[in-house]
Design an enzyme around this catalytic site. Structure first.
Site, mmCIF file in Angstrom:
data_model
loop_
_atom_site.group_PDB
_atom_site.id
_atom_site.type_symbol
_atom_site.label_atom_id
_atom_site.label_comp_id
_atom_site.label_asym_id
_atom_site.label_seq_id
_atom_site.Cartn_x
_atom_site.Cartn_y
_atom_site.Cartn_z
ATOM 1 N N CYS A 1 0.846 -1.201 0.000
ATOM 2 C CA CYS A 1 0.000 0.000 0.000
ATOM 3 C C CYS A 1 0.885 1.257 0.000
ATOM 4 C CB CYS A 1 -0.980 -0.043 1.161
ATOM 5 S SG CYS A 1 -2.318 1.179 1.008
ATOM 6 N N HIS B 1 -3.863 -4.496 -0.247
ATOM 7 C CA HIS B 1 -3.451 -5.093 1.028
ATOM 8 C C HIS B 1 -3.570 -6.611 0.923
ATOM 9 C CE1 HIS B 1 -2.999 -1.623 3.769
ATOM 10 N NE2 HIS B 1 -3.881 -1.042 2.978
ATOM 11 N N GLU C 1 -2.688 -8.818 3.014
ATOM 12 C CA GLU C 1 -3.057 -9.380 4.322
ATOM 13 C C GLU C 1 -4.550 -9.249 4.598
ATOM 14 O OE1 GLU C 1 -2.292 -5.013 5.268
ATOM 15 O OE2 GLU C 1 -1.639 -6.513 3.794
#
Length: 205
Positions: free
Chosen positions: A85, A185, A187
């Site tokens: 990001c 992102h 994750e």
């Protein structure tokens, strides 16, 4: 993933103090790897794989990492490094968010998204429109969704690994040598994001 693999790869997340480090740490651990969060230069330089996370504004983030001496550390790294990001945006040369010089690891500039009337920030799930044949995107297709949260972007260039569309085409991933970045992102991107993290951790140096 076997314990022998996880025990032989030294992973670190650079403590930039401007990111949700816990969610990334948990995602790496779910992939079967031990990982530490640190701003210790010796530990970062000794790692096999390095993550550079970031959220928030580029100007504030660059001040934090400059105060920590992180730019000098990162620029010397020769192992694979993945920016996430804002971390990817900080890898470029310049950000219009605060008119700040960035790390200069990947050619390009960060500019506001030309959203063409769409709501900003670009926040939510999107597929990728173009995907390069690169180990980071092994097993990823144009049907896979990733989670984005950003109002600025990097225009596609020869350093772009993947693109996304939101009012305009922009770089969803960049790469220059051992430095890579993703605008989304991983994750927070479910199975698709987990595949990206796995690919990075398994990538040969």
């Amino acid at each position: 993933m076997s314990d022998s693999i996880s025990n032989t790869v030294d992973c670190v997340i650079i403590d930039t103090s401007c990111a949700n480090l816990s969610s990334l740490k948990f995602a790496v651990e779910r992939a079967g790897y031990a990982v530490s969060v640190t701003d210790d230069p010796a530990k970062i330089k000794a790692a096999d794989k390095v993550f550079l996370p970031g959220v928030g504004a580029a100007g504030a983030a660059m001040k934090i990492i400059n105060d920590k001496g992180i730019p000098e550390i990162v620029k010397e790294l020769t192992q694979p490094v993945l920016g996430i990001c804002l971390g990817m945006q900080l890898m470029t040369e310049f950000s219009a968010e605060g008119n700040v010089d960035c790390l200069g690891l990947i050619p390009g500039q960060v500019k506001p998204i030309k959203a063409d009337g769409l709501r900003l920030p670009h926040m939510g799930w999107n597929t990728l429109t173009e995907i390069s044949d690169h180990p980071l995107f092994a097993g990823i297709t144009k049907q896979d969704y990733f989670y984005f949260v950003h109002s600025l972007c990097v225009a596609p260039s020869e350093y772009t690994l993947a693109t996304c569309e939101y009012g305009q085409a922009f770089s969803a991933s960049l790469q220059n040598g051992n430095f890579m970045g993703v605008q989304f992102h991983p994750e927070r991107s479910g199975k698709s994001g987990a595949q990206i993290i796995k690919n990075f951790l398994e990538m040969k140096s």
